[in-house]
Design an enzyme around this catalytic site. Structure first.
Site, PDB file in Angstrom:
ATOM      1  N   GLY A  70       0.820  -1.203   0.000  1.00  0.00           N
ATOM      2  CA  GLY A  70       0.000   0.000   0.000  1.00  0.00           C
ATOM      3  C   GLY A  70       0.857   1.257   0.000  1.00  0.00           C
ATOM      4  O   GLY A  70       2.019   1.237   0.419  1.00  0.00           O
ATOM      5  N   GLY A  92       0.778  -5.353   0.753  1.00  0.00           N
ATOM      6  CA  GLY A  92      -0.414  -5.433  -0.078  1.00  0.00           C
ATOM      7  C   GLY A  92      -0.152  -6.011  -1.447  1.00  0.00           C
ATOM      8  O   GLY A  92      -1.079  -6.533  -2.098  1.00  0.00           O
ATOM      9  N   GLU A  95       5.528  -5.164   8.029  1.00  0.00           N
ATOM     10  CA  GLU A  95       4.676  -4.210   8.742  1.00  0.00           C
ATOM     11  C   GLU A  95       5.111  -3.936  10.182  1.00  0.00           C
ATOM     12  O   GLU A  95       4.898  -2.824  10.692  1.00  0.00           O
ATOM     13  CB  GLU A  95       3.220  -4.686   8.706  1.00  0.00           C
ATOM     14  CG  GLU A  95       2.534  -4.528   7.360  1.00  0.00           C
ATOM     15  CD  GLU A  95       2.876  -5.624   6.373  1.00  0.00           C
ATOM     16  OE1 GLU A  95       2.453  -5.527   5.206  1.00  0.00           O
ATOM     17  OE2 GLU A  95       3.578  -6.584   6.773  1.00  0.00           O
ATOM     18  N   ASP A 107      -1.278  -7.195   7.273  1.00  0.00           N
ATOM     19  CA  ASP A 107      -2.652  -7.081   6.816  1.00  0.00           C
ATOM     20  C   ASP A 107      -2.783  -7.561   5.371  1.00  0.00           C
ATOM     21  O   ASP A 107      -1.949  -8.313   4.877  1.00  0.00           O
ATOM     22  CB  ASP A 107      -3.138  -5.636   6.965  1.00  0.00           C
ATOM     23  CG  ASP A 107      -2.467  -4.688   5.991  1.00  0.00           C
ATOM     24  OD1 ASP A 107      -1.240  -4.822   5.760  1.00  0.00           O
ATOM     25  OD2 ASP A 107      -3.163  -3.816   5.436  1.00  0.00           O
TER      26      ASP A 107
END
Length: 405
Positions: free
Chosen positions: A101, A150, A173, A181
């Protein structure tokens, strides 16, 4: 190497969803005008029986934003509806497949108080990930280059994942004060042994052969052969996964594991990362370091001590819960956790981690809490709860598209 690949894929919980023998209708109507606004960020190639989506923000390693997630959803839904299209392909421009992301963009939105825009980003991307994981047609992801966060999320749930000699996989992360995630708590938790805990907590990188060995990738090919692979796929007129797989294997390569790499430390990895708490994992690594003087143990310890203490505890619990959940359950929970992470109600570690690594680049984050001992169980529990009773949950079309386990 082929037998090793088969063995590890059998042990892994990652399974390609079966290709259906029927066509399911959806009430989706694409909006060409809205999609055209962001054509340059996701390009489209192909005609005839296949389509290729090209992530095209090479200046930021194809990092995902909300408009890319929305365009990908529009494209994939329209391709699924089109009876003339048999399968789809995704790849990236430049030296990355997708670095994850656009966290700097999220950092800027948070600092401007635009939390609702951040929620829209997570909801849009997670919904696309669910679409990929329940797609009715074969889909191929060509993971040539950086594939992180992501970027793994939009590819790993798909049917075929092609790694190359340029592939660099990671879920880093915890090093930016967030949690693993984008479906990572599903696909990492279903890896053999305790690879998922190791990758989630340390953010360490895997290469192409290692992705094959643990099941994250289904095929391997040198990057130089990708034009042949893409040319072969472009000539296919099929929606049969076995035909697509045969085409991928035609130019694929058998690989041998690196004797100095992670595959040679599986026993140690499982021994250390099987423990129930982060503190016990660190104690086990310290004992192994003292006993063996293995540089891998000491470097792993160093990575853990660089990470956010809160993120470490949150990620361990997330992986452990994901092992017993379906893809949609993981995504719904991860959305709740992401909203907590950007809200700052528990900690500002997410913004602090991005500041330290991506914005000011002093690589000296000031985590809060600063130590594992100061991370309470209540803080971890809160991370898994809605930020308020009125906060809407992520809604996925589970009645129309069944998640796999």
């Amino acid at each position: 190497m082929q037998s090793l690949k088969v063995l590890w894929r059998r042990r892994s919980g990652i399974r390609s969803p079966p290709f259906p023998t029927h066509h399911r209708a959806f009430s989706y109507v694409p909006n060409p005008a809205a999609a055209n606004d962001f054509d340059s960020e996701v390009l489209v190639e192909g005609e005839g029986c296949s389509r290729t989506a090209i992530l095209n923000r090479p200046h930021v390693l194809n990092a995902l934003n909300t408009s890319m997630g929305a365009r990908l959803q529009n494209l994939y839904k329209s391709w699924e509806e089109n009876p003339d299209i048999g399968f789809v392909v995704m790849k990236g421009s430049g030296r990355a497949f997708c670095a994850g992301g656009d966290i700097v963009g999220l950092y800027n939105l948070i600092n401007k108080g635009r939390i609702e825009d951040c929620k829209e980003f997570f909801g849009t991307v997670y919904s696309f990930i669910y679409l990929v994981g329940t797609y009715l047609k074969p889909n191929v992801a060509i993971l040539d280059g950086i594939t992180m966060g992501g970027g793994a999320g939009v590819s790993i749930p798909g049917m075929f994942r092609v790694a190359t000699d340029r592939t660099v996989f990671a879920t880093p992360e915890t090093l930016i004060g967030f949690h693993t995630d984008a479906g990572a708590s599903f696909h990492l938790s279903h890896l053999p042994g305790y690879w998922g805990e190791y990758l989630a907590l340390t953010g360490e990188k895997l290469n192409g052969p290692e992705m094959i060995a643990c099941g994250l990738a289904t095929h391997y090919a040198p990057s130089a052969k990708l034009p042949l692979i893409e040319e072969g796929l472009g000539k296919l007129v099929t929606d049969d996964p076995s035909v697509i797989e045969a085409s991928l294997e035609q130019y694929g390569s058998l690989i041998s594991p690196d004797n100095r790499g992670l595959l040679q430390r599986i026993e140690t990895l499982d021994k250390c990362f099987s423990h129930g708490t982060v503190e016990e994992i660190i104690d086990a690594l310290e004992s192994e370091t003292a006993r063996t003087q293995d540089p891998w143990c000491s470097s792993t310890l160093k990575r853990l001590k660089e990470a956010s203490p809160l993120s470490l505890k949150v990620c361990l619990r997330s992986i452990r819960e994901g092992r017993f959940q379906t893809l949609d359950q993981c995504l719904v929970r991860e959305y709740r956790m992401s909203v907590q992470g950007i809200s700052g109600q528990i900690s500002n570690d997410f913004c602090e981690g991005i500041r330290a690594r991506m914005v000011e680049k002093d690589y000296a984050p000031k985590w809060n809490p600063p130590s594992l001992e100061e991370v309470s169980s209540d803080m971890v529990d809160q991370y898994f709860s809605p930020i308020s009773e009125l906060e809407p949950e992520l809604e996925l079309p589970t009645t129309l598209r069944e998640a796999f386990t």
